[in-house]
Design a protein around this motif. Sequence first.
Motif, PDB file in Angstrom:
ATOM      1  N   CYS A 113       7.465  32.738  45.921  1.00 15.78           N
ATOM      2  CA  CYS A 113       7.675  33.112  47.326  1.00 15.78           C
ATOM      3  C   CYS A 113       9.047  33.751  47.512  1.00 15.78           C
ATOM      4  CB  CYS A 113       7.550  31.884  48.231  1.00 15.78           C
ATOM      5  SG  CYS A 113       5.855  31.340  48.550  1.00 15.78           S
ATOM      6  N   ARG A 114      10.056  33.251  46.790  1.00 16.85           N
ATOM      7  CA  ARG A 114      11.402  33.806  46.908  1.00 16.85           C
ATOM      8  C   ARG A 114      11.406  35.299  46.546  1.00 16.85           C
ATOM      9  NH1 ARG A 114      16.330  31.393  46.298  1.00 16.85           N
ATOM     10  NH2 ARG A 114      15.405  29.535  45.305  1.00 16.85           N
ATOM     11  N   LEU A 116       8.870  37.393  46.384  1.00 16.13           N
ATOM     12  CA  LEU A 116       8.039  38.192  47.291  1.00 16.13           C
ATOM     13  C   LEU A 116       8.741  38.429  48.623  1.00 16.13           C
ATOM     14  CD1 LEU A 116       4.568  36.526  46.584  1.00 16.13           C
ATOM     15  CD2 LEU A 116       5.385  38.744  45.765  1.00 16.13           C
ATOM     16  N   ALA A 117       9.475  37.421  49.099  1.00 14.99           N
ATOM     17  CA  ALA A 117      10.228  37.585  50.347  1.00 14.99           C
ATOM     18  C   ALA A 117      11.341  38.612  50.169  1.00 14.99           C
ATOM     19  CB  ALA A 117      10.807  36.244  50.791  1.00 14.99           C
ATOM     20  N   TYR A 125       3.134  37.585  49.936  1.00 19.72           N
ATOM     21  CA  TYR A 125       3.852  36.373  50.333  1.00 19.72           C
ATOM     22  C   TYR A 125       2.908  35.437  51.085  1.00 19.72           C
ATOM     23  CZ  TYR A 125       7.175  33.164  52.461  1.00 19.72           C
ATOM     24  OH  TYR A 125       7.838  32.014  52.843  1.00 19.72           O
ATOM     25  N   TYR A 126       2.088  35.997  51.969  1.00 23.08           N
ATOM     26  CA  TYR A 126       1.179  35.148  52.734  1.00 23.08           C
ATOM     27  C   TYR A 126       0.233  34.390  51.800  1.00 23.08           C
ATOM     28  CZ  TYR A 126      -2.304  33.206  55.662  1.00 23.08           C
ATOM     29  OH  TYR A 126      -3.137  32.283  56.227  1.00 23.08           O
ATOM     30  N   GLU A 128       0.684  33.598  48.626  1.00 19.72           N
ATOM     31  CA  GLU A 128       1.420  32.591  47.854  1.00 19.72           C
ATOM     32  C   GLU A 128       1.882  31.455  48.768  1.00 19.72           C
ATOM     33  OE1 GLU A 128       2.400  31.146  44.191  1.00 19.72           O
ATOM     34  OE2 GLU A 128       1.356  33.018  44.672  1.00 19.72           O
ATOM     35  N   ASN A 129       2.179  31.773  50.023  1.00 19.56           N
ATOM     36  CA  ASN A 129       2.554  30.753  50.995  1.00 19.56           C
ATOM     37  C   ASN A 129       1.420  29.744  51.179  1.00 19.56           C
ATOM     38  OD1 ASN A 129       4.140  29.738  53.450  1.00 19.56           O
ATOM     39  ND2 ASN A 129       2.230  30.380  54.411  1.00 19.56           N
ATOM     40  N   VAL A 170       9.374  36.230  57.510  1.00 16.52           N
ATOM     41  CA  VAL A 170       9.104  35.857  56.120  1.00 16.52           C
ATOM     42  C   VAL A 170      10.347  35.241  55.484  1.00 16.52           C
ATOM     43  CG1 VAL A 170       8.656  36.784  53.813  1.00 16.52           C
ATOM     44  CG2 VAL A 170       7.192  37.438  55.716  1.00 16.52           C
ATOM     45  N   PHE A 174      10.749  31.367  54.138  1.00 18.10           N
ATOM     46  CA  PHE A 174      11.161  30.937  52.800  1.00 18.10           C
ATOM     47  C   PHE A 174      12.297  29.916  52.874  1.00 18.10           C
ATOM     48  CE2 PHE A 174      14.115  31.134  49.303  1.00 18.10           C
ATOM     49  CZ  PHE A 174      13.286  30.704  48.269  1.00 18.10           C
TER      50      PHE A 174
END
Length: 226
Positions: A113-114, A116-117, A125-126, A128-129, A170, A174
């Motif tokens: 996530c880091r 991708l953000a 990101y969504y 993986e979130n 986003v 994170f």
Amino acid sequence: MARKSNTVRIREALENAIVNGRFAPGMRIDPEALAREFECSRTPIRDALQQLEASGLVRIHSKQGTFVTEWSVEELAERFEAMAELEATCARLAARRITEEELADLELRHETCRHLAEEERFDDYYSENSAFHACIYRATHNAFIEQEAKRLHSMLQPYRRIQLQVRNRVKRSFHEHDAVVAAIRNGDDQAADKAMRDHVLVQGDRFHDLLAALRMDALQRKESAS
């Protein structure tokens, strides 16, 4: 590996289409068009839509058709409040029960996530979130709570996706994850509870930002359709 049935394949495809915004909240879904798209009879389409109705993603009206679920402002606020409480419980239990293997998986999702953000890859990101939150559900080691959290998460997916389109959301998301992971890693169940509740609860300015994003999303869909 067993081959997926037509119903499962169609249901998963429709879930993705709803989450990704192809079928937006309030939009009518045409079963005949879906049957042509998936090259199948109406039966697996009907079964898939009934499963989606059970999950809360669509509503079937006998004389009007099938529509992607669209909540009123009050209903949306109630569901985000319920989601915040349920996910806070998941984080609190995870802080007490998570295994080393599960913690390693959670931290791996967090690092993904880091990146991708930082790269502003919002759609990735969504996805993986969602996987990040699923890790925490599993770490409760309570199958009923995990199932209910997944059900409500699925119901709110289209709105959580739109929420991430709000400017800088986003990156803030994170950093909120950071606090959740730290509390779970330290076994601090009360801090994990608070950090997750603060992360999920949509109220005040954040709720107004979500409503503004919903209006913008609806306007863009109307313009693209005209």
